[in-house]
Write an enzyme that holds these catalytic residues in place. Structure first.
Site, PDB file in Angstrom:
ATOM      1  N   ARG A 153      -9.638  -2.780   6.341  1.00  0.00           N
ATOM      2  CA  ARG A 153      -9.187  -2.654   7.628  1.00  0.00           C
ATOM      3  C   ARG A 153      -8.420  -1.654   7.932  1.00  0.00           C
ATOM      4  NH1 ARG A 153      -6.146  -8.507   7.801  1.00  0.00           N
ATOM      5  NH2 ARG A 153      -5.692  -7.809   5.550  1.00  0.00           N
ATOM      6  N   ASP A 193       0.770  -1.291  -0.020  1.00  0.00           N
ATOM      7  CA  ASP A 193      -0.074   0.146   0.002  1.00  0.00           C
ATOM      8  C   ASP A 193       0.806   1.311   0.157  1.00  0.00           C
ATOM      9  OD1 ASP A 193      -2.224  -1.680  -0.015  1.00  0.00           O
ATOM     10  OD2 ASP A 193      -2.124  -1.603   2.406  1.00  0.00           O
ATOM     11  N   GLN A 252       1.879  -5.939  -2.989  1.00  0.00           N
ATOM     12  CA  GLN A 252       2.359  -6.303  -1.603  1.00  0.00           C
ATOM     13  C   GLN A 252       3.854  -5.555  -1.412  1.00  0.00           C
ATOM     14  OE1 GLN A 252       1.371  -9.484  -3.290  1.00  0.00           O
ATOM     15  NE2 GLN A 252      -0.385  -8.609  -2.738  1.00  0.00           N
ATOM     16  N   ARG A 311       2.026 -28.904  -7.537  1.00  0.00           N
ATOM     17  CA  ARG A 311       1.758 -29.435  -8.842  1.00  0.00           C
ATOM     18  C   ARG A 311       0.264 -29.851  -8.981  1.00  0.00           C
ATOM     19  NH1 ARG A 311       7.255 -32.098  -8.544  1.00  0.00           N
ATOM     20  NH2 ARG A 311       6.730 -31.985  -6.589  1.00  0.00           N
ATOM     21  N   ARG A 361      -5.393   0.235   8.578  1.00  0.00           N
ATOM     22  CA  ARG A 361      -3.728  -0.081   8.742  1.00  0.00           C
ATOM     23  C   ARG A 361      -3.224   0.543   9.860  1.00  0.00           C
ATOM     24  NH1 ARG A 361      -3.668   2.544   2.462  1.00  0.00           N
ATOM     25  NH2 ARG A 361      -4.660   0.731   1.575  1.00  0.00           N
ATOM     26  N   ASP A 393       3.035  14.732   1.887  1.00  0.00           N
ATOM     27  CA  ASP A 393       1.744  15.586   2.362  1.00  0.00           C
ATOM     28  C   ASP A 393       1.329  15.269   3.822  1.00  0.00           C
ATOM     29  OD1 ASP A 393       0.915  13.629   0.281  1.00  0.00           O
ATOM     30  OD2 ASP A 393      -0.910  14.303   1.052  1.00  0.00           O
ATOM     31  N   ASN A 421      -5.331 -10.078  -3.618  1.00  0.00           N
ATOM     32  CA  ASN A 421      -4.996  -9.431  -2.250  1.00  0.00           C
ATOM     33  C   ASN A 421      -4.482  -8.266  -2.348  1.00  0.00           C
ATOM     34  OD1 ASN A 421      -2.708 -10.425  -3.659  1.00  0.00           O
ATOM     35  ND2 ASN A 421      -1.620 -11.304  -1.770  1.00  0.00           N
ATOM     36  N   ALA A 422      -4.171  -7.694  -3.647  1.00  0.00           N
ATOM     37  CA  ALA A 422      -3.483  -6.559  -4.003  1.00  0.00           C
ATOM     38  C   ALA A 422      -4.796  -5.403  -4.136  1.00  0.00           C
ATOM     39  CB  ALA A 422      -2.861  -6.263  -4.987  1.00  0.00           C
ATOM     40  N   GLY A 423      -4.623  -4.143  -3.724  1.00  0.00           N
ATOM     41  CA  GLY A 423      -5.586  -3.192  -4.030  1.00  0.00           C
ATOM     42  C   GLY A 423      -4.796  -2.022  -4.450  1.00  0.00           C
ATOM     43  N   HIS A 424      -4.729  -1.643  -5.607  1.00  0.00           N
ATOM     44  CA  HIS A 424      -3.997  -0.386  -6.275  1.00  0.00           C
ATOM     45  C   HIS A 424      -5.025   0.656  -6.706  1.00  0.00           C
ATOM     46  CE1 HIS A 424      -0.636  -3.428  -7.161  1.00  0.00           C
ATOM     47  NE2 HIS A 424      -0.875  -3.374  -6.192  1.00  0.00           N
ATOM     48  N   THR A 425      -4.652   1.744  -5.868  1.00  0.00           N
ATOM     49  CA  THR A 425      -5.884   2.906  -6.011  1.00  0.00           C
ATOM     50  C   THR A 425      -5.043   4.059  -7.195  1.00  0.00           C
ATOM     51  OG1 THR A 425      -6.350   2.613  -3.834  1.00  0.00           O
ATOM     52  CG2 THR A 425      -7.048   4.422  -4.911  1.00  0.00           C
ATOM     53  N   LYS A 482       1.693   2.196  -5.411  1.00  0.00           N
ATOM     54  CA  LYS A 482       2.323   1.631  -6.339  1.00  0.00           C
ATOM     55  C   LYS A 482       1.637   1.761  -7.681  1.00  0.00           C
ATOM     56  CE  LYS A 482       2.426  -2.641  -4.414  1.00  0.00           C
ATOM     57  NZ  LYS A 482       2.325  -1.992  -3.028  1.00  0.00           N
TER      58      LYS A 482
HETATM   59  P1  GDP Z   1      -0.652   0.292  -3.408  1.00  0.00           P
HETATM   60  O1  GDP Z   1      -1.345  -0.961  -3.148  1.00  0.00           O
HETATM   61  O2  GDP Z   1       0.749   0.443  -3.244  1.00  0.00           O
HETATM   62  O3  GDP Z   1      -1.156   0.713  -5.037  1.00  0.00           O
HETATM   63  O4  GDP Z   1      -1.223   1.622  -2.719  1.00  0.00           O
HETATM   64  P2  GDP Z   1      -2.950   1.671  -2.351  1.00  0.00           P
HETATM   65  O5  GDP Z   1      -3.632   2.227  -3.395  1.00  0.00           O
HETATM   66  O6  GDP Z   1      -3.290   0.624  -1.762  1.00  0.00           O
HETATM   67  O7  GDP Z   1      -2.969   2.813  -1.129  1.00  0.00           O
HETATM   68  C1  GDP Z   1      -2.070   3.893  -1.329  1.00  0.00           C
HETATM   69  C2  GDP Z   1      -3.096   5.214  -1.012  1.00  0.00           C
HETATM   70  O8  GDP Z   1      -2.352   6.422  -1.123  1.00  0.00           O
HETATM   71  C3  GDP Z   1      -4.226   5.380  -1.959  1.00  0.00           C
HETATM   72  O9  GDP Z   1      -5.341   5.723  -1.541  1.00  0.00           O
HETATM   73  C4  GDP Z   1      -3.603   6.404  -2.875  1.00  0.00           C
HETATM   74  O10 GDP Z   1      -4.675   7.176  -3.772  1.00  0.00           O
HETATM   75  C5  GDP Z   1      -2.792   7.277  -1.725  1.00  0.00           C
HETATM   76  N1  GDP Z   1      -1.894   8.003  -2.390  1.00  0.00           N
HETATM   77  C6  GDP Z   1      -0.828   7.467  -3.019  1.00  0.00           C
HETATM   78  N2  GDP Z   1      -0.023   8.411  -3.361  1.00  0.00           N
HETATM   79  C7  GDP Z   1      -0.072   9.562  -2.449  1.00  0.00           C
HETATM   80  C8  GDP Z   1       0.403  11.009  -2.039  1.00  0.00           C
HETATM   81  O11 GDP Z   1       1.501  11.322  -2.221  1.00  0.00           O
HETATM   82  N3  GDP Z   1      -0.161  11.740  -0.821  1.00  0.00           N
HETATM   83  C9  GDP Z   1      -1.389  11.249  -0.606  1.00  0.00           C
HETATM   84  N4  GDP Z   1      -1.911  11.945   0.494  1.00  0.00           N
HETATM   85  N5  GDP Z   1      -2.064  10.057  -0.899  1.00  0.00           N
HETATM   86  C10 GDP Z   1      -1.271   9.183  -1.786  1.00  0.00           C
HETATM   87  P1  IMO Z   2      -0.880  -4.275  -2.187  1.00  0.00           P
HETATM   88  O1  IMO Z   2      -0.480  -4.728  -3.626  1.00  0.00           O
HETATM   89  C1  IMO Z   2      -0.801  -4.675   2.059  1.00  0.00           C
HETATM   90  C2  IMO Z   2      -0.908  -8.744   3.657  1.00  0.00           C
HETATM   91  C3  IMO Z   2      -2.319  -9.257   4.384  1.00  0.00           C
HETATM   92  C4  IMO Z   2      -1.541 -10.292   5.602  1.00  0.00           C
HETATM   93  C5  IMO Z   2      -0.664 -10.676   4.751  1.00  0.00           C
HETATM   94  C6  IMO Z   2      -0.908 -12.061   3.927  1.00  0.00           C
HETATM   95  O2  IMO Z   2      -2.115  -3.475  -2.277  1.00  0.00           O
HETATM   96  O3  IMO Z   2       0.243  -3.456  -1.544  1.00  0.00           O
HETATM   97  P2  IMO Z   2      -2.374 -12.863   1.822  1.00  0.00           P
HETATM   98  O4  IMO Z   2      -4.061 -12.540   1.712  1.00  0.00           O
HETATM   99  O5  IMO Z   2      -1.374 -12.375   0.840  1.00  0.00           O
HETATM  100  O6  IMO Z   2      -2.093 -14.366   2.322  1.00  0.00           O
HETATM  101  O7  IMO Z   2      -2.075 -11.920   3.419  1.00  0.00           O
HETATM  102  O8  IMO Z   2      -0.185  -9.985   3.450  1.00  0.00           O
HETATM  103  N1  IMO Z   2      -1.241  -8.196   2.286  1.00  0.00           N
HETATM  104  C7  IMO Z   2      -1.183  -6.952   1.962  1.00  0.00           C
HETATM  105  N2  IMO Z   2      -0.811  -5.933   2.716  1.00  0.00           N
HETATM  106  N3  IMO Z   2      -0.907  -4.447   0.924  1.00  0.00           N
HETATM  107  C8  IMO Z   2      -1.254  -5.508   0.142  1.00  0.00           C
HETATM  108  O9  IMO Z   2      -1.327  -5.489  -1.174  1.00  0.00           O
HETATM  109  C9  IMO Z   2      -1.062  -6.882   0.496  1.00  0.00           C
HETATM  110  N4  IMO Z   2      -1.506  -8.057   0.209  1.00  0.00           N
HETATM  111  C10 IMO Z   2      -1.361  -8.776   1.090  1.00  0.00           C
HETATM  112  O10 IMO Z   2      -2.695  -8.050   4.974  1.00  0.00           O
HETATM  113  O11 IMO Z   2      -1.081  -9.483   6.560  1.00  0.00           O
HETATM  114 MG    MG Z   3      -2.895  -1.822  -1.784  1.00  0.00          MG
END
Ligand code: GDP
Ligand code: IMO
Ligand code: MG
Length: 435
Positions: free
Chosen positions: A302, A13, A223, A142, A304, A332, A38-42, A16
């Site tokens: 959840r 998080d 991750q 496998r 963080r 920021d 498991n990933a969530g990219h915003t 990325k």
């Molecule tokens: P990822 O999993 O690495 O792609 O990151 P996430 O999307 O799970 O979480 C990053 C959060 O921070 C998202 O809600 C983004 O919109 C936000 N974000 C990214 N860069 C910045 C920044 O420079 N400043 C702020 N305030 N928010 C940011």
């Molecule tokens: P992005 O790509 C943050 C964490 C889970 C847990 C551990 C194992 O958005 O950064 P899993 O479901 O992979 O077996 O869970 O890894 N986890 C993450 N934490 N960002 C993620 O992805 C994650 N993907 C898994 O919370 O602690």
């Molecule tokens: Mg994420």
């Protein structure tokens, strides 16, 4: 510059998705190489927030080649839902390619993830319960079902049957679950396969062709380094290698394809799920940063856990990834917190100190960050677009990090929106035209 790997340098998080979206404008291909939903990219564009779990963060550019590599584990239901939602919003999906060799998350993987966590009780990892671990386990055993298997009903049925057999005991509590019926499952997945068929491809040659043309290929990690199955805080990790080296195996290219490796790190630290976190903050400051940074999971919602920037862990991430640059996001969020602290070494029991990340689990669980104080700033920095416009204390904060790590900071995030980014050094020439 041909191949750039974007990896999380902390516990996930880090931002990325935003970085990949920005760099993707100039890219010929964006490819995910590990992890799953498991990933969530915003990505935030024109005030609209997009959340991707499986689809590469380059998809918002019409026709852009975006591949889901063989190293990713795919829940086809989640993927078809994600595609439906994008289609409904008018997004052009013609550039999407899905590796025929990617492994599939099956209903029993989700049940096993749940059951495994429940059984661990207090010791649970806090997984996303998306079936990631059991799916990678079947891949290694496998017994996995792959994307290509969806296209042949006979093979699919046989493989599901074989994969289910050794799990009978663990799945006994779910014996009556209709999802586990062989016929139902085969039929459901066959239909999902039919819906995804047009996107299924042999993905490594797509990457080779782009690299041969000197095109820009972005390898999008999921991750973060401390969640890597080998190098992270095992067993509180995910089930794949998250480090840059995994881009090779997970996309089907050699190490020479990776020209730059950029680690994304927040200006502070967060972790979701259980496990050690040496610089974790106590309330109320931890809560203040959580609110200011919107630190709630993209995938599970959840809250963080939050902490000071941990430079011991970040230098370790620099080494295991071979980072050539750092992208520091969310600077920021620290505005108005004065003084700031950063962890520069660890303090263990009985006066022990650690300059490097300890390999031993019982030590990692007991250490606390040895914090030094740095002065904060109070000015709003969200409108800043070059390093020299930053308040002196913010510049000093960045300099301290770059000096400690021995690598340059190539981008600095000053807000979630696309344009809220400072581009510097090696990143400058990749800046999108509009930024
Ligand atoms: P990822 O999993 O690495 O792609 O990151 P996430 O999307 O799970 O979480 C990053 C959060 O921070 C998202 O809600 C983004 O919109 C936000 N974000 C990214 N860069 C910045 C920044 O420079 N400043 C702020 N305030 N928010 C940011
Ligand atoms: P992005 O790509 C943050 C964490 C889970 C847990 C551990 C194992 O958005 O950064 P899993 O479901 O992979 O077996 O869970 O890894 N986890 C993450 N934490 N960002 C993620 O992805 C994650 N993907 C898994 O919370 O602690
Ligand atoms: Mg994420």
């Amino acid at each position: 510059m041909a191949g750039i790997v974007i990896v999380g340098a902390q516990w996930g998080d880090e931002g990325k998705g935003k970085v990949v979206d920005l760099l993707a404008e100039r890219a010929d291909l964006v490819i995910r190489f590990q992890g799953g939903n498991n990933a969530g990219h915003t990505i935030v564009r024109d005030g609209v927030s997009w959340k991707f779990h499986l689809i590469p963060s380059g998809i918002l550019y019409p026709g852009k080649l975006c591949a889901i590599g063989n190293g990713v584990v795919i829940d086809p239901k989640v993927l078809t839902d994600e595609l439906d939602q994008l289609r409904a919003k008018g997004i052009d999906l013609s550039g999407l390619r899905i590796s025929a060799n990617a492994h599939l998350i099956m209903p029993y993987h989700m049940l096993l993830d749940h059951a495994g966590e429940t059984k661990l009780g207090k010791l649970q990892i806090g997984t996303t319960r998306r079936g990631i671990g059991p799916c990678y386990a079947d891949k290694a055993a496998r017994l996995g079902i792959r994307m290509q298997d969806l296209l042949d009903e006979k093979i699919l049925r046989k493989k599901i049957y074989t994969a289910l057999a050794p799990k009978q005991l663990m799945l006994r509590p779910f014996a009556k679950d209709p999802e586990l019926d062989l016929h139902t499952m085969t039929e459901e997945y066959r239909i999902l396969g039919h819906r995804l068929e047009a996107y299924i491809a042999d993905t490594p040659p797509i990457a080779w062709r782009a690299l041969d043309r000197d095109g820009l290929v972005l390898f999008e990690g999921a991750q973060g380094a401390l969640l890597d199955i080998d190098h992270g805080t095992y067993p509180f990790v995910t089930s794949s290698n998250t480090v840059a080296g995994a881009a090779c195996a997970g996309a089907g290219v050699g190490p020479r394809a990776l020209d730059e490796v950029w680690g994304i790190a927040k200006a502070y630290a967060t972790r979701v799920g259980a496990g050690p976190f040496p610089t974790e903050l106590e309330e109320p400051l931890g809560e203040q940063i959580r609110e200011a940074g919107g630190e709630f999971g993209t995938t599970t919602g959840r809250p963080r856990r939050t902490g000071w920037l941990d430079l011991v862990a970040l230098r370790y991430a620099t080494r295991i990834n071979g980072l050539t640059g750092i992208v520091l996001t969310k600077l920021d969020v620290l505005t108005g917190i004065d003084p700031l602290h950063v962890g520069v070494r660890y303090l263990g029991p009985e006066g022990a100190t650690f300059d490097e990340f300890p390999y031993h689990q019982s030590i990692v669980h007991k250490v606390n960050g040895d914090l030094i104080e740095l002065p904060g700033w109070h000015e709003d920095i969200s409108g800043v677009r070059s390093l020299d416009e930053l308040p002196a204390n913010a510049q000093a904060y960045l300099d301290f990090i770059a000096d400690y790590l021995g690598i340059p900071i190539v981008m600095v995030g000053v807000g979630p929106a696309r344009d809220e980014m400072i581009w510097t050094g090696a990143a400058e020439r990749l800046k999108p035209a509009a930024a």
